[in-house]
Design a protein around this motif. Structure first.
Motif, PDB file in Angstrom:
ATOM      1  N   TRP A 171       0.846  -1.195   0.000  1.00 55.83           N
ATOM      2  CA  TRP A 171       0.000   0.000   0.000  1.00 55.83           C
ATOM      3  C   TRP A 171       0.884   1.249   0.000  1.00 55.83           C
ATOM      4  O   TRP A 171       1.886   1.298   0.727  1.00 55.83           O
ATOM      5  N   ILE A 172       0.481   2.219  -0.798  1.00 58.65           N
ATOM      6  CA  ILE A 172       1.098   3.548  -0.644  1.00 58.65           C
ATOM      7  C   ILE A 172      -0.005   4.477  -0.146  1.00 58.65           C
ATOM      8  O   ILE A 172      -0.983   4.724  -0.854  1.00 58.65           O
ATOM      9  N   VAL A 173       0.137   4.913   1.095  1.00 59.29           N
ATOM     10  CA  VAL A 173      -0.854   5.815   1.674  1.00 59.29           C
ATOM     11  C   VAL A 173      -0.318   7.240   1.487  1.00 59.29           C
ATOM     12  O   VAL A 173       0.796   7.538   1.910  1.00 59.29           O
ATOM     13  N   THR A 233      -8.166  10.705   3.182  1.00 57.17           N
ATOM     14  CA  THR A 233      -9.227  11.718   3.056  1.00 57.17           C
ATOM     15  C   THR A 233      -9.623  12.174   4.446  1.00 57.17           C
ATOM     16  O   THR A 233      -9.075  11.702   5.442  1.00 57.17           O
ATOM     17  N   LYS A 234     -10.635  12.992   4.495  1.00 61.55           N
ATOM     18  CA  LYS A 234     -11.049  13.470   5.834  1.00 61.55           C
ATOM     19  C   LYS A 234     -11.684  12.341   6.654  1.00 61.55           C
ATOM     20  O   LYS A 234     -11.782  12.429   7.857  1.00 61.55           O
ATOM     21  N   ASP A 235     -12.127  11.273   5.959  1.00 68.85           N
ATOM     22  CA  ASP A 235     -12.753  10.160   6.694  1.00 68.85           C
ATOM     23  C   ASP A 235     -11.754   9.076   7.101  1.00 68.85           C
ATOM     24  O   ASP A 235     -12.133   8.081   7.711  1.00 68.85           O
ATOM     25  N   GLU A 275      -3.617   5.793  11.120  1.00 66.08           N
ATOM     26  CA  GLU A 275      -3.832   4.697  12.089  1.00 66.08           C
ATOM     27  C   GLU A 275      -4.815   3.673  11.521  1.00 66.08           C
ATOM     28  O   GLU A 275      -4.667   2.471  11.713  1.00 66.08           O
ATOM     29  N   MET A 276      -5.820   4.202  10.829  1.00 69.59           N
ATOM     30  CA  MET A 276      -6.834   3.324  10.248  1.00 69.59           C
ATOM     31  C   MET A 276      -6.180   2.377   9.233  1.00 69.59           C
ATOM     32  O   MET A 276      -6.409   1.171   9.252  1.00 69.59           O
ATOM     33  N   ALA A 295      -4.140  -2.837   7.415  1.00 69.29           N
ATOM     34  CA  ALA A 295      -3.081  -3.514   6.653  1.00 69.29           C
ATOM     35  C   ALA A 295      -2.912  -4.960   7.105  1.00 69.29           C
ATOM     36  O   ALA A 295      -2.687  -5.855   6.299  1.00 69.29           O
ATOM     37  N   GLU A 296      -3.077  -5.166   8.405  1.00 72.33           N
ATOM     38  CA  GLU A 296      -2.920  -6.540   8.909  1.00 72.33           C
ATOM     39  C   GLU A 296      -4.035  -7.435   8.428  1.00 72.33           C
ATOM     40  O   GLU A 296      -3.800  -8.544   7.936  1.00 72.33           O
TER      41      GLU A 296
END
Ligand SMILES: N[C@@H](Cc1c[nH]c[nH+]1)C(=O)O
Length: 395
Positions: free
Chosen positions: A340-342, A371-373, A377-378, A383-384
């Motif tokens: 993932w690239i966040v 995004t704002k949502d 941390e989310m 990811a796990e």
């Protein structure tokens, strides 16, 4: 929103996330082994004209077919099995070819069976068909191929049961039973009620050799020594004799392929498909009551499509194999997990550049915009759950 909109009909199901990745990995593994044996990939339509699966073909009974109409009023059928479609194709495009033709495929089949025991009505089959080779070598190639596909999928404990349609056909013909009695015997056999067969046979005056041969129906896992014995008793019954001889020859070649420890012989073997004309076989393992391999020789099927060619083939029932592997705790290795690239708005260009480089080097990259949502941390937590290989933050 109506809750029912989220449901699927009985007998079909969604396959998603890791299960879907595993299924695709399994299918790809099967197809690549089939390619190593020289089989050419082929795709045929999911629906065909009704006649391709009509009664004369000997495929699935009409009551179990999904039938519908097109605008022109033709009756169409969702394929219940792929073999008749391959036979049609081979006849259409290779009518005059005299050399053996090898095809492999993966596709879904649809059978409108009763829903008891939660049987699937849509199944994925990966299979092979060898057209134009009447020899026992072709039968052996099919069976050794099936064994190697199962081994390659990670299975170690499985058995391929092999029979020959002419053993029972020859017995019934030699005994001279009428059609109703023949059907009765076949019903007893498919219910594994061999005592009823013996009872029935006892009450007609038959040659003792024939009675002994009927008696062999009840033995599972027949040894080749039994086949030799049976041949002695079948000397006056050509059809039975030739069937047994074919099984013996097959066993010799399976030894050359070094797959003989995975096979056993079952003279009472029956198939629901009427197009089989010779050796038939099915494969079983722990964790599923249904066959994971089904196949056999069908020397007259292509004549319905105008091509006079013997043929043999088999399928691996992918869904059943998946179920067995999972219940036996055998892992299907997944090809590649995602990175993932966040990223956030300011770093979009950077994220796209990194993703491009990683994809070029063979990685699977999923771009995740913050995004704002959502929050870092989310994504860390998710990811796990999603079995992500690595997370790169461009923030
Ligand atoms: N089509 C058969 C399997 C098979 C392939 N080739 C020959 N037999 C089935 O669905 O059971």
């Amino acid at each position: 929103m109506k809750r029912e909109l989220l449901h699927t009909p009985e007998g079909v199901r969604d396959i998603y996330s890791e299960e879907c990745e595993r299924k695709l990995a399994l299918e790809n593994g099967i197809m690549s082994v089939l390619r190593t044996y020289g089989y050419h990939p082929i795709q045929t339509p999911a629906f065909e004209f009704f006649d391709i699966f009509g009664k004369e073909i000997g495929s699935t009974p009409s009551k179990d077919l999904y039938k519908f109409f097109d605008r022109e009023g033709n009756t169409l059928v969702l394929r219940p099995d792929i073999t008749p479609s391959i036979a049609r194709c081979a006849s259409k495009y290779f009518m005059d070819e005299k050399i053996p033709l090898r095809f492999c495929y993966t596709g879904n089949t649809f059978i409108n069976n009763s829903s008891y025991q939660g049987r699937l009505k849509e199944c994925t089959q990966s299979g092979a068909e060898l057209i134009g080779d009447p020899s026992v070598d072709a039968d052996a190639e099919m069976i050794s191929l099936a064994v190697n596909l199962l081994k390659n999928a990670g299975l170690t404990d499985f058995q391929i049961s092999i029979g020959h349609v002419d053993f029972l056909e020859g017995l019934l013909k030699a005994a001279g039973f009428d059609e109703t009695t023949e059907e009765e015997i076949k019903d007893f056999i498919s219910n594994k009620n061999f005592y009823a067969v013996e009872e029935l046979v006892k009450h007609v005056s038959l040659d003792p050799d024939l009675i002994d041969l009927f008696g062999m129906l009840k033995t599972f896992m027949i040894q080749t020594s039994h086949i030799k014995e049976a041949k002695e008793k079948a000397k006056n019954y050509e059809k039975i004799y030739l069937a047994l001889e074919r099984l013996e020859q097959l066993d010799e070649i399976l030894k050359l392929y070094q797959v003989d420890q995975y096979v056993s012989y079952e003279l009472a073997m029956l198939s629901g498909l009427e197009y089989y004309t010779g050796i038939i076989f099915s494969g079983y393992t722990f964790g599923t009551g249904e066959a994971i391999v089904k196949g056999g020789r069908y020397d007259t099927l292509l004549t319905y499509f105008g091509k006079n060619a013997p043929a043999t083939g088999f399928v691996i029932v992918v869904d059943q194999l998946m179920a067995a592997l999972s219940r036996q705790n055998i892992e299907i290795p997944l090809a590649n997990r995602n990175i993932w690239i966040v990223y956030n708005c300011q770093n979009q260009a950077n994220a796209i550049t990194i993703a491009g480089k990683l994809r070029k080097s063979g990685e699977n990259v999923e771009l995740m915009k913050l995004t704002k949502d959502t929050s870092r941390e989310m994504f860390e937590a998710y990811a796990e759950n999603f079995n992500i290989k690595d997370v790169i933050y461009c923030l």
